[in-house]
Motif scaffolding. Sequence first.
Motif, PDB file in Angstrom:
ATOM      1  N   PHE A  11       0.759  -1.212  -0.113  1.00  0.00           N
ATOM      2  CA  PHE A  11       0.197   0.157   0.267  1.00  0.00           C
ATOM      3  C   PHE A  11       0.900   1.256   0.010  1.00  0.00           C
ATOM      4  CE2 PHE A  11      -2.290   3.376   2.465  1.00  0.00           C
ATOM      5  CZ  PHE A  11      -3.158   3.387   1.575  1.00  0.00           C
ATOM      6  N   VAL A  12       1.747   1.249   0.705  1.00  0.00           N
ATOM      7  CA  VAL A  12       2.757   2.390   0.956  1.00  0.00           C
ATOM      8  C   VAL A  12       3.784   2.384  -0.078  1.00  0.00           C
ATOM      9  CG1 VAL A  12       2.120   2.782   3.438  1.00  0.00           C
ATOM     10  CG2 VAL A  12       4.236   1.675   2.843  1.00  0.00           C
ATOM     11  N   GLY A  13       3.999   1.500  -0.866  1.00  0.00           N
ATOM     12  CA  GLY A  13       4.907   1.506  -1.903  1.00  0.00           C
ATOM     13  C   GLY A  13       6.385   1.038  -1.383  1.00  0.00           C
ATOM     14  N   TYR A  14       6.379   0.611  -0.329  1.00  0.00           N
ATOM     15  CA  TYR A  14       7.949   0.251   0.207  1.00  0.00           C
ATOM     16  C   TYR A  14       8.583  -0.889  -0.349  1.00  0.00           C
ATOM     17  CZ  TYR A  14      11.473  -1.615   3.257  1.00  0.00           C
ATOM     18  OH  TYR A  14      12.855  -1.876   3.969  1.00  0.00           O
ATOM     19  N   SER A  15       9.830  -0.829  -0.939  1.00  0.00           N
ATOM     20  CA  SER A  15      10.529  -1.796  -1.817  1.00  0.00           C
ATOM     21  C   SER A  15      11.450  -2.640  -0.732  1.00  0.00           C
ATOM     22  CB  SER A  15      11.204  -1.081  -2.843  1.00  0.00           C
ATOM     23  OG  SER A  15      11.925  -2.011  -3.474  1.00  0.00           O
ATOM     24  N   ASP A  16      11.628  -3.612  -0.947  1.00  0.00           N
ATOM     25  CA  ASP A  16      12.384  -4.555  -0.323  1.00  0.00           C
ATOM     26  C   ASP A  16      13.939  -4.423  -0.909  1.00  0.00           C
ATOM     27  OD1 ASP A  16      10.927  -5.569   1.920  1.00  0.00           O
ATOM     28  OD2 ASP A  16      10.267  -7.224   0.567  1.00  0.00           O
ATOM     29  N   ILE A  17      14.033  -3.826  -2.181  1.00  0.00           N
ATOM     30  CA  ILE A  17      15.022  -3.742  -2.972  1.00  0.00           C
ATOM     31  C   ILE A  17      16.374  -2.854  -2.234  1.00  0.00           C
ATOM     32  CG2 ILE A  17      16.143  -3.167  -5.090  1.00  0.00           C
ATOM     33  CD1 ILE A  17      14.030  -3.634  -6.445  1.00  0.00           C
ATOM     34  N   SER A  18      17.486  -3.326  -1.965  1.00  0.00           N
ATOM     35  CA  SER A  18      18.549  -2.553  -1.149  1.00  0.00           C
ATOM     36  C   SER A  18      19.842  -2.477  -2.151  1.00  0.00           C
ATOM     37  CB  SER A  18      18.889  -3.065   0.061  1.00  0.00           C
ATOM     38  OG  SER A  18      19.811  -2.256   1.016  1.00  0.00           O
ATOM     39  N   TYR A  19      20.592  -1.474  -1.860  1.00  0.00           N
ATOM     40  CA  TYR A  19      21.662  -1.178  -2.631  1.00  0.00           C
ATOM     41  C   TYR A  19      22.951  -1.095  -1.696  1.00  0.00           C
ATOM     42  CZ  TYR A  19      18.074   0.681  -5.606  1.00  0.00           C
ATOM     43  OH  TYR A  19      16.657   0.521  -6.489  1.00  0.00           O
ATOM     44  N   SER A  20      24.006  -1.252  -2.535  1.00  0.00           N
ATOM     45  CA  SER A  20      25.355  -1.297  -1.600  1.00  0.00           C
ATOM     46  C   SER A  20      25.541  -0.088  -0.902  1.00  0.00           C
ATOM     47  CB  SER A  20      26.313  -1.869  -2.389  1.00  0.00           C
ATOM     48  OG  SER A  20      26.803  -0.793  -3.467  1.00  0.00           O
ATOM     49  N   HIS A  21      26.638  -0.194   0.108  1.00  0.00           N
ATOM     50  CA  HIS A  21      26.999   1.060   0.786  1.00  0.00           C
ATOM     51  C   HIS A  21      27.784   1.911  -0.244  1.00  0.00           C
ATOM     52  CE1 HIS A  21      25.362   0.031   4.675  1.00  0.00           C
ATOM     53  NE2 HIS A  21      26.089  -1.273   4.491  1.00  0.00           N
ATOM     54  N   THR A  22      28.504   1.291  -1.051  1.00  0.00           N
ATOM     55  CA  THR A  22      29.207   2.239  -2.194  1.00  0.00           C
ATOM     56  C   THR A  22      28.422   2.936  -3.055  1.00  0.00           C
ATOM     57  OG1 THR A  22      31.116   0.395  -2.115  1.00  0.00           O
ATOM     58  CG2 THR A  22      30.955   1.914  -3.996  1.00  0.00           C
ATOM     59  N   GLU A  23      27.386   2.537  -3.347  1.00  0.00           N
ATOM     60  CA  GLU A  23      26.336   2.979  -4.205  1.00  0.00           C
ATOM     61  C   GLU A  23      25.800   4.400  -3.647  1.00  0.00           C
ATOM     62  OE1 GLU A  23      23.879   3.925  -7.594  1.00  0.00           O
ATOM     63  OE2 GLU A  23      25.513   2.844  -7.219  1.00  0.00           O
ATOM     64  N   LYS A  24      25.521   3.980  -2.304  1.00  0.00           N
ATOM     65  CA  LYS A  24      24.874   5.213  -1.439  1.00  0.00           C
ATOM     66  C   LYS A  24      25.815   6.198  -1.416  1.00  0.00           C
ATOM     67  CE  LYS A  24      21.700   1.725   0.541  1.00  0.00           C
ATOM     68  NZ  LYS A  24      21.428   1.072   2.001  1.00  0.00           N
ATOM     69  N   THR A  25      27.062   5.759  -0.857  1.00  0.00           N
ATOM     70  CA  THR A  25      28.030   6.758  -0.749  1.00  0.00           C
ATOM     71  C   THR A  25      28.445   7.621  -1.867  1.00  0.00           C
ATOM     72  OG1 THR A  25      29.175   5.476   0.892  1.00  0.00           O
ATOM     73  CG2 THR A  25      30.451   7.222   0.109  1.00  0.00           C
ATOM     74  N   VAL A  26      28.477   7.008  -3.092  1.00  0.00           N
ATOM     75  CA  VAL A  26      28.757   7.548  -4.337  1.00  0.00           C
ATOM     76  C   VAL A  26      27.802   8.618  -4.711  1.00  0.00           C
ATOM     77  CG1 VAL A  26      28.990   7.307  -6.949  1.00  0.00           C
ATOM     78  CG2 VAL A  26      30.332   5.863  -5.266  1.00  0.00           C
ATOM     79  N   SER A  27      26.320   8.190  -4.496  1.00  0.00           N
ATOM     80  CA  SER A  27      25.448   9.287  -5.005  1.00  0.00           C
ATOM     81  C   SER A  27      25.520  10.462  -3.853  1.00  0.00           C
ATOM     82  CB  SER A  27      23.924   8.282  -4.714  1.00  0.00           C
ATOM     83  OG  SER A  27      23.700   7.473  -5.493  1.00  0.00           O
ATOM     84  N   ALA A  28      25.671  10.188  -2.742  1.00  0.00           N
ATOM     85  CA  ALA A  28      25.716  11.203  -1.821  1.00  0.00           C
ATOM     86  C   ALA A  28      26.950  12.212  -1.916  1.00  0.00           C
ATOM     87  CB  ALA A  28      25.794  10.793  -0.165  1.00  0.00           C
ATOM     88  N   LEU A  29      27.960  11.878  -2.466  1.00  0.00           N
ATOM     89  CA  LEU A  29      29.253  12.717  -2.785  1.00  0.00           C
ATOM     90  C   LEU A  29      28.964  13.402  -3.988  1.00  0.00           C
ATOM     91  CD1 LEU A  29      32.211  10.447  -1.862  1.00  0.00           C
ATOM     92  CD2 LEU A  29      31.614  12.223  -0.699  1.00  0.00           C
ATOM     93  N   GLY A  30      28.130  12.769  -4.922  1.00  0.00           N
ATOM     94  CA  GLY A  30      27.828  13.298  -6.492  1.00  0.00           C
ATOM     95  C   GLY A  30      27.170  14.504  -6.269  1.00  0.00           C
TER      96      GLY A  30
END
Length: 319
Positions: A11-30
Motif C-alpha cells: 500500500f505505501v509502496g515500500y520496496s525490499d530492494i536494497s543497494y550497496s553502501h558504495t552506491e549510496k556513498t557515491v550518490s551522496a558525494l555526487g
Amino acid sequence: MQRFWHHLKQFVGYSDISYSHTEKTVSALGGFVAILGILWVTESLLGFPASLALVVSMGASSILLFANPHGQISQPWSLFGGHLLAAAIGVTCAQWISEPFVAGALTIGLSIAGMQYFRCIHPPGGATGLTAVLGGEQIQQLGYSYLLTPVLLDLLILLTVAMAFNSLFNWRRYPAYFQRQVEGAAKPSLPTQQTSLTHGDFLDALKQMDSFIDVNEHDLKKLFELASQSAQQSQLSAEDIQLGRCYSNGAINDDWEVRQIIDESPNALPEKDQVIFKQVAGKRQTQSQHLSRQAFAHWAKFEVAFENNHWVRKTADSK
C-alpha cells in the motif's frame, strides 16, 4: 500479522530492494559536489536569499541525477526541458496574472501538460516555474533572462558535474546512453528464448499501459533478459524438495505464495513420491494438500526463509 505487513508495504509502496553502501556513498558525494557548485554560482548572481528559492529545485534534480542516473526523468532532455519549459511558463504567468496564487497554480498545471507533450517530465522543474512566480521581486525583475541566468547556467553545472563524476564509476555512467555503450562493448546480452522481443515491442507495451513510467525500453529489455536468465538458472528438481523447508512460486503481488513441506511419502516411482504441504504466506489460504514431489518442484521457483520479518530467497551459499 505477516499478511498485514505484506499488504501494508504494498500500500505505501515500500520496496525490499536494497543497494550497496558504495552506491549510496557515491550518490551522496555526487549530490554534494553538484549543489556546492550551484550554490556558489547562484549566490554570486542573485545574492542571498533570492538564490535559495532556485537552489531548492536544483537540489531535487541532483537527487535524481545521482541517486537514479539511469532513470528516464533524470536524462538531459528531461532535465533541461522540464526546468526551462516550466521557467518560461512561470515567467509568463507572473507577467500576465497579478494574483500570485492563480499564477502559481496555472504554472504547475501548464508545466505538467507541457512536459507530457514534449516528453520531458522532470518533477523538480515545477519548483523552478513556481520560483519565477513566488520567488520575490528580484527574480521577477529578471523576466525571461531568468531562463538563462541562473536556470540554464545551473543546469549546465549540474549536467557537467553529473557526467564527470559518474564517469568515474563503470556501473553508473551518465547520461544512460554512455552506460549502454559501455555494457554493449563489455559483454553482449546472453541469448534467451525471449530475445526475439524488439525495441518496437517494448514501445508498444509502454503505449498500451498509457501511463508515465520512469524507465526506458533499453532498461526494460535488459531487466527482462536478466530475469529470464535467473529463472532458467533457478529451476528446482524433485531432489531439491526437502521436508521442513519453504518454497515460493516467485509470482507477483496476489499470486505470490510460500508453501512449507510438512510431511512426505518417499517412493522410487516419481508419480508415487508424494509431499504434503501447507501454505504459510500469500493471499489464498488453503488447507494441507499433497502433490508429487516432481509436480511441487515444477510449481516452486526457489527456496525461501523468513528472516527479519520478511521472506528472503535462499541462495546456494546460504543453504
